[in-house]
Design a protein around this motif. Structure first.
Motif, PDB file in Angstrom:
ATOM      1  N   PHE A 331       4.627   2.575  12.352  1.00 44.08           N
ATOM      2  CA  PHE A 331       5.541   2.721  11.218  1.00 44.08           C
ATOM      3  C   PHE A 331       6.650   1.669  11.278  1.00 44.08           C
ATOM      4  CE2 PHE A 331       9.740   4.262   9.974  1.00 44.08           C
ATOM      5  CZ  PHE A 331       9.565   4.312   8.594  1.00 44.08           C
ATOM      6  N   MET A 440       3.330   5.365   4.019  1.00 44.45           N
ATOM      7  CA  MET A 440       3.019   5.937   5.328  1.00 44.45           C
ATOM      8  C   MET A 440       3.167   7.446   5.215  1.00 44.45           C
ATOM      9  SD  MET A 440       2.189   3.962   7.997  1.00 44.45           S
ATOM     10  CE  MET A 440       2.757   4.868   9.430  1.00 44.45           C
ATOM     11  N   ARG A 460      -1.869   5.015   6.871  1.00 48.30           N
ATOM     12  CA  ARG A 460      -1.184   3.901   6.220  1.00 48.30           C
ATOM     13  C   ARG A 460      -1.989   3.493   4.993  1.00 48.30           C
ATOM     14  NH1 ARG A 460      -2.035   0.717   9.864  1.00 48.30           N
ATOM     15  NH2 ARG A 460      -3.441  -0.836   9.008  1.00 48.30           N
TER      16      ARG A 460
END
Length: 533
Positions: A331, A440, A460
């Motif tokens: 992330f 995300m 993702r």
């Protein structure tokens, strides 16, 4: 739900409770530990096949064969529960279900009954649960496991005194280093063809079926290559050394016949009633999944570049073999590529020093950073909120936009007024929108516990269509049902501006919380390490 060390200790109040806890911890330290992990032959996911209806649906969605996946957002709780029920009922080869919490309530028991029925149809059922919330559920879980096509496994299980929460607390204190690591992943895969990933646990409050408190959450339906990646993640956990078949840790004196009879009673309509059916279309106008599957040639979802990943299950052993491959690290790497905007939705948000450095760098490059999290009064983990509060002023000085979800504000907003009724409303969705191009999602919160202690699953997705759908569904460009947090004119303190009605009230103290509550939480927070939150 996000159980922290602090909330566990809050359950043990008073000197007598502490003495009892410590005494019992010493006793349990000498009790039986985990049994030897059998060297079983790995059991792997059954790949998607055109021999199944769901396999044919996935093949139709993936017809372009361009390496992309097909996705559909599950924003409304009723559609999310209905999608699971439809997938279970239509499954013909396999169901792989992984979750942090399966409620011992009408939703959890309904899903157990549906999984049992699928197993009796010949579907291979694998149910993988974190063991933290299974207190008192061993008979139910063993009842499912008596079916020849069903298996139940527990992640990082408790061994002693499994039936009662109080005695589990004692074992937790006696084996803190191991039991403090939990599997927070949520994943649902049907026939290796269609999957659901996101933030919802499998309990009443995640599907707006609780009369006390409900969570606002998000999930994604997926088909295509991302499902195979997700199934591989499930296999890694299912066959890991920290996962045990329930039969090896649960004490059982009942015959299979008795277990099945008790399961039948516990999951009957009296204890597991049907949910209300979803509407004809969700907030985006999409019909329920079951209706879509009736006419596969017309099935259309968003096409997107989507990839699944997860922390290693060995994180539960305190071993971060490849920290650069963690969901949190992935992330941060994606967020660092932002050119214009990062919008974070996280019920539990503690940026820490490293997070503040990332925010500072993003703002230096002109990236707009926005954060939506729970208010103190409406967080189910108020100690997390107290720690987040320490960073509010600094974030606002950097130009970060801060919003806090409030039950009272939500009930003034037309979108949630009828859904919440008398119940509290809390944010539980874990989302990040980057440059209105990337999404995300998954189980990860932006806090130390998700980064360092619990295992997490994430997806993702690169899709302009998905980001636009989320901006529209959650009204993120003109958000309501929250407090906007701003600096006071002195530049050193904060105030809250309501967005739920035309009055837009302005408050100079934490909304809907007393000074005594804030003081008690602040005192307690001094004794709880931030990395446990």
């Amino acid at each position: 739900m996000h159980t922290t060390l602090a909330s566990r200790f809050l359950a043990l109040r008073g000197a007598a409770a502490w003495l009892l806890a410590l005494a019992t911890a010493f006793v349990l330290a000498g009790c039986a530990g985990l049994p030897p992990r059998a060297a079983d032959t790995p059991v792997l996911a059954i790949p998607a096949s055109n021999a199944t209806l769901l396999g044919r649906a996935a093949a139709h969605l993936d017809a372009p064969r361009d390496g992309l996946s097909s996705v559909r957002p599950l924003i409304e709780a009723s559609f999310a529960l209905d999608a699971r029920l439809e997938l279970i009922r239509r499954a013909q080869s396999s169901l792989d279900v992984q979750t942090y919490q399966l409620g011992n309530d009408k939703t959890g028991r309904l899903l157990l009954r549906e999984l049992r029925d699928a197993a009796r149809r010949g579907v291979r059922v694998r149910l993988l649960l974190d063991d933290f919330y299974t207190s008192g559920m061993d008979p139910l879980l063993l009842g499912l496991a008596t079916e020849s096509n069903a298996s139940v496994r527990l992640f990082n299980p408790f061994v002693n005194a499994r039936d009662h929460s109080a005695t589990r607390w004692m074992e937790f204190l006696g084996d803190f280093r191991r039991l403090n690591h939990r599997m927070h992943n949520k994943l649902f895969v049907a026939d290796g063809a269609i999957a659901i990933a996101g933030g919802r646990n499998l309990a009443d409050e995640y599907f707006l079926r609780s009369e006390v408190a409900n969570f606002i959450d998000f999930e994604l339906l997926m088909a295509g290559p991302v499902v195979a990646e997700s199934a591989a993640v499930f296999d890694t956990y299912w066959n890991s050394d920290v996962v045990y078949p329930i039969e090896t840790v649960a004490i059982n004196h009942r015959t299979p016949a008795v277990l099945k009879a008790d399961f039948e009673t516990a999951t009957s309509l009296r204890f597991a009633p049907w949910p209300d059916p979803p509407g004809d279309g969700d907030v985006l106008g999409d019909p329920p999944l079951g209706l879509q599957l009736l006419n596969i040639p017309t099935l259309q979802w968003m096409r997107a570049d989507a990839h699944a990943s997860a922390d290693s299950p060995n994180k539960a052993l305190g071993v971060m073999r490849h920290p650069t491959e963690s969901v949190a690290q992935r992330f941060h790497e994606l967020a660092a590529t932002a050119r214009s905007s990062v919008l974070v939705i996280s019920p539990y948000f503690i940026p820490g020093d490293e997070g503040m450095a990332r925010i500072r760098e993003g703002r230096r490059r002109g990236v707009q950073v926005s954060v939506i999290t729970n208010s103190l009064a409406d967080s189910d983990e108020p100690l997390v909120n107290i720690n987040y509060n320490r960073y509010r002023v600094d974030m606002l000085k950097l130009g970060v936009e801060l919003y806090e979800v409030s039950t009272q504000q939500l009930k003034r907003s037309g979108q949630f007024r009828d859904l919440l009724k008398k119940a509290r409303g809390r944010l539980h969705a874990k989302l990040a929108l980057i440059d209105r191009e990337w999404v995300m999602l998954g189980s990860m919160n932006l806090d130390p516990r998700s980064a360092l202690l619990n295992t997490e699953f994430g997806v993702r997705v690169r899709s302009f269509d998905l980001t636009q759908a989320l901006l529209y569904a959650y009204q993120l460009d003109d958000i309501e049902g929250v407090y906007r947090v701003v600096l006071k004119p002195d530049g050193e303190n904060v105030q809250w501006i309501g967005t739920g009605d035309v009055n837009n009230e302005v408050l100079d103290s934490e909304p809907d919380s007393s000074m005594l509550t804030r003081f008690q939480l602040l005192l307690f927070s001094w004794f709880v390490p931030t990395d446990q939150l």
